[in-house]
Design a protein around this motif. Structure first.
Motif, PDB file in Angstrom:
ATOM      1  N   ILE A  81      14.083  46.465  35.515  1.00 17.16           N
ATOM      2  CA  ILE A  81      14.088  47.921  35.003  1.00 17.16           C
ATOM      3  C   ILE A  81      12.977  47.846  33.803  1.00 17.16           C
ATOM      4  CG2 ILE A  81      15.247  49.788  33.705  1.00 17.16           C
ATOM      5  CD1 ILE A  81      17.704  49.391  35.545  1.00 17.16           C
ATOM      6  N   VAL A  82      12.115  48.379  33.763  1.00 19.03           N
ATOM      7  CA  VAL A  82      10.873  48.377  32.686  1.00 19.03           C
ATOM      8  C   VAL A  82      11.479  49.084  31.601  1.00 19.03           C
ATOM      9  CG1 VAL A  82       8.635  49.082  31.938  1.00 19.03           C
ATOM     10  CG2 VAL A  82       9.260  48.182  34.336  1.00 19.03           C
ATOM     11  N   GLY A  83      11.555  48.426  30.340  1.00 16.39           N
ATOM     12  CA  GLY A  83      12.056  48.779  29.048  1.00 16.39           C
ATOM     13  C   GLY A  83      13.434  48.900  28.824  1.00 16.39           C
ATOM     14  N   GLY A  84      14.296  48.300  29.928  1.00 12.59           N
ATOM     15  CA  GLY A  84      15.655  48.481  29.850  1.00 12.59           C
ATOM     16  C   GLY A  84      16.091  47.052  29.229  1.00 12.59           C
ATOM     17  N   CYS A  85      17.662  46.956  28.815  1.00 14.17           N
ATOM     18  CA  CYS A  85      18.072  45.449  28.129  1.00 14.17           C
ATOM     19  C   CYS A  85      19.241  45.172  28.729  1.00 14.17           C
ATOM     20  CB  CYS A  85      17.812  46.034  26.731  1.00 14.17           C
ATOM     21  SG  CYS A  85      19.130  47.343  26.004  1.00 14.17           S
ATOM     22  N   HIS A  86      19.748  44.236  28.383  1.00 17.55           N
ATOM     23  CA  HIS A  86      21.015  43.599  28.823  1.00 17.55           C
ATOM     24  C   HIS A  86      22.304  44.476  28.423  1.00 17.55           C
ATOM     25  CE1 HIS A  86      23.262  40.111  29.957  1.00 17.55           C
ATOM     26  NE2 HIS A  86      24.309  40.610  29.048  1.00 17.55           N
ATOM     27  N   CYS A  87      22.358  45.075  27.449  1.00 18.13           N
ATOM     28  CA  CYS A  87      23.463  45.812  26.865  1.00 18.13           C
ATOM     29  C   CYS A  87      23.666  47.163  27.421  1.00 18.13           C
ATOM     30  CB  CYS A  87      23.785  45.865  25.278  1.00 18.13           C
ATOM     31  SG  CYS A  87      23.576  44.300  24.441  1.00 18.13           S
ATOM     32  N   TYR A  88      22.499  47.640  27.891  1.00 19.08           N
ATOM     33  CA  TYR A  88      22.383  48.952  28.620  1.00 19.08           C
ATOM     34  C   TYR A  88      23.274  49.165  29.847  1.00 19.08           C
ATOM     35  CZ  TYR A  88      19.729  50.719  24.644  1.00 19.08           C
ATOM     36  OH  TYR A  88      19.041  51.285  23.404  1.00 19.08           O
ATOM     37  N   PHE A  89      23.566  47.977  30.519  1.00 17.60           N
ATOM     38  CA  PHE A  89      24.148  47.898  31.887  1.00 17.60           C
ATOM     39  C   PHE A  89      25.537  48.424  31.816  1.00 17.60           C
ATOM     40  CE2 PHE A  89      20.684  45.463  33.268  1.00 17.60           C
ATOM     41  CZ  PHE A  89      20.134  45.959  34.340  1.00 17.60           C
ATOM     42  N   ALA A  90      26.223  48.305  30.472  1.00 16.48           N
ATOM     43  CA  ALA A  90      27.614  48.486  30.095  1.00 16.48           C
ATOM     44  C   ALA A  90      27.844  49.556  29.098  1.00 16.48           C
ATOM     45  CB  ALA A  90      28.135  47.355  29.721  1.00 16.48           C
ATOM     46  N   GLN A  91      29.125  49.771  28.811  1.00 14.23           N
ATOM     47  CA  GLN A  91      29.298  50.755  27.926  1.00 14.23           C
ATOM     48  C   GLN A  91      29.125  50.302  26.497  1.00 14.23           C
ATOM     49  OE1 GLN A  91      30.679  53.878  28.216  1.00 14.23           O
ATOM     50  NE2 GLN A  91      30.633  53.282  30.259  1.00 14.23           N
ATOM     51  N   PRO A  92      28.815  51.039  25.414  1.00 13.02           N
ATOM     52  CA  PRO A  92      28.507  50.587  24.180  1.00 13.02           C
ATOM     53  C   PRO A  92      29.252  49.602  23.677  1.00 13.02           C
ATOM     54  CG  PRO A  92      28.323  53.047  24.328  1.00 13.02           C
ATOM     55  CD  PRO A  92      28.664  52.480  25.410  1.00 13.02           C
ATOM     56  N   ASP A  93      28.625  48.256  23.066  1.00 10.23           N
ATOM     57  CA  ASP A  93      29.407  47.429  22.588  1.00 10.23           C
ATOM     58  C   ASP A  93      28.640  46.519  21.491  1.00 10.23           C
ATOM     59  OD1 ASP A  93      31.758  45.117  23.067  1.00 10.23           O
ATOM     60  OD2 ASP A  93      29.772  43.784  22.795  1.00 10.23           O
ATOM     61  N   GLN A  94      29.217  46.749  20.394  1.00  7.74           N
ATOM     62  CA  GLN A  94      28.707  46.206  19.087  1.00  7.74           C
ATOM     63  C   GLN A  94      28.315  44.815  19.285  1.00  7.74           C
ATOM     64  OE1 GLN A  94      27.356  48.289  16.759  1.00  7.74           O
ATOM     65  NE2 GLN A  94      26.478  46.539  16.272  1.00  7.74           N
ATOM     66  N   GLY A  95      29.229  43.931  19.725  1.00  5.78           N
ATOM     67  CA  GLY A  95      29.005  42.609  19.676  1.00  5.78           C
ATOM     68  C   GLY A  95      27.760  42.300  20.695  1.00  5.78           C
ATOM     69  N   CYS A  96      27.520  43.021  21.763  1.00  7.13           N
ATOM     70  CA  CYS A  96      26.181  42.986  22.652  1.00  7.13           C
ATOM     71  C   CYS A  96      25.149  43.110  21.834  1.00  7.13           C
ATOM     72  CB  CYS A  96      26.670  43.675  23.846  1.00  7.13           C
ATOM     73  SG  CYS A  96      25.172  43.237  25.221  1.00  7.13           S
ATOM     74  N   TYR A  97      25.259  44.341  21.229  1.00  5.52           N
ATOM     75  CA  TYR A  97      24.093  44.992  20.577  1.00  5.52           C
ATOM     76  C   TYR A  97      23.660  43.932  19.407  1.00  5.52           C
ATOM     77  CZ  TYR A  97      24.854  49.508  22.531  1.00  5.52           C
ATOM     78  OH  TYR A  97      25.058  50.607  23.351  1.00  5.52           O
ATOM     79  N   ASN A  98      24.690  43.410  18.391  1.00  6.94           N
ATOM     80  CA  ASN A  98      24.211  42.080  17.485  1.00  6.94           C
ATOM     81  C   ASN A  98      23.543  41.144  18.260  1.00  6.94           C
ATOM     82  OD1 ASN A  98      25.441  43.903  15.700  1.00  6.94           O
ATOM     83  ND2 ASN A  98      27.580  42.610  15.873  1.00  6.94           N
ATOM     84  N   THR A  99      24.056  40.696  19.379  1.00  8.91           N
ATOM     85  CA  THR A  99      23.480  39.547  20.026  1.00  8.91           C
ATOM     86  C   THR A  99      21.892  39.637  20.432  1.00  8.91           C
ATOM     87  OG1 THR A  99      25.515  38.577  20.776  1.00  8.91           O
ATOM     88  CG2 THR A  99      23.442  38.017  21.841  1.00  8.91           C
ATOM     89  N   GLN A 100      21.842  41.002  21.052  1.00  9.31           N
ATOM     90  CA  GLN A 100      20.571  41.606  21.439  1.00  9.31           C
ATOM     91  C   GLN A 100      19.646  41.690  20.168  1.00  9.31           C
ATOM     92  OE1 GLN A 100      20.272  44.319  24.970  1.00  9.31           O
ATOM     93  NE2 GLN A 100      20.060  45.785  23.294  1.00  9.31           N
TER      94      GLN A 100
END
Length: 125
Positions: A81-100
């Motif tokens: 998916i062009v422009g997509g990211c790892h964390c957007y496949f799931a529900q919002p998660d601050q830990g994932c966002y921090n890593t990203q």
């Protein structure tokens, strides 16, 4: 998940003791024990794989794309998916966002857009 007579599993990897007829992976990661790459060549069932161009947590070339190419399935589809990211496949998660944020992801689409694209092809699969 069970949909009519088809059973499938969705996850970061293949390591499962369930009998499945299809598999869907979202942003494949190799950070499992044992590594999912060890199983890629054994996947011979229908396979739908997703990744995203801004996935710096599990970069496509070292993870999803690699496992897609190793799979022996004669029925497989790979979406990046062009422009997509790892964390957007799931529900919002601050830990994932921090890593990203630390690894430098720069998504150019919204979570809702990425999930809509994903669902558009999962449902008919």
């Amino acid at each position: 998940f069970v949909v009519s007579d088809k059973s499938f599993i969705t996850s970061h990897g293949y390591n499962s003791s369930y009998f499945i007829t299809h598999t869907i992976t979202l942003s494949m990661g190799d950070y499992t024990i044992p590594p999912v790459h060890d199983y890629a060549s054994k996947v011979d069932i229908p396979l739908l794989m997703y990744s995203a161009t801004q996935d710096c947590i599990d970069p496509p070339a070292q993870n999803s794309e690699l496992d897609y190419n190793l799979s022996t399935s004669n029925c497989k589809v790979y979406f990046e998916i062009v422009g997509g990211c790892h964390c957007y496949f799931a529900q919002p998660d601050q830990g994932c966002y921090n890593t990203q944020d630390k690894c430098g992801a720069n998504p150019t689409i919204t979570m809702q857009q990425q999930q809509n694209i994903t669902i558009e092809y999962v449902v008919p699969w």
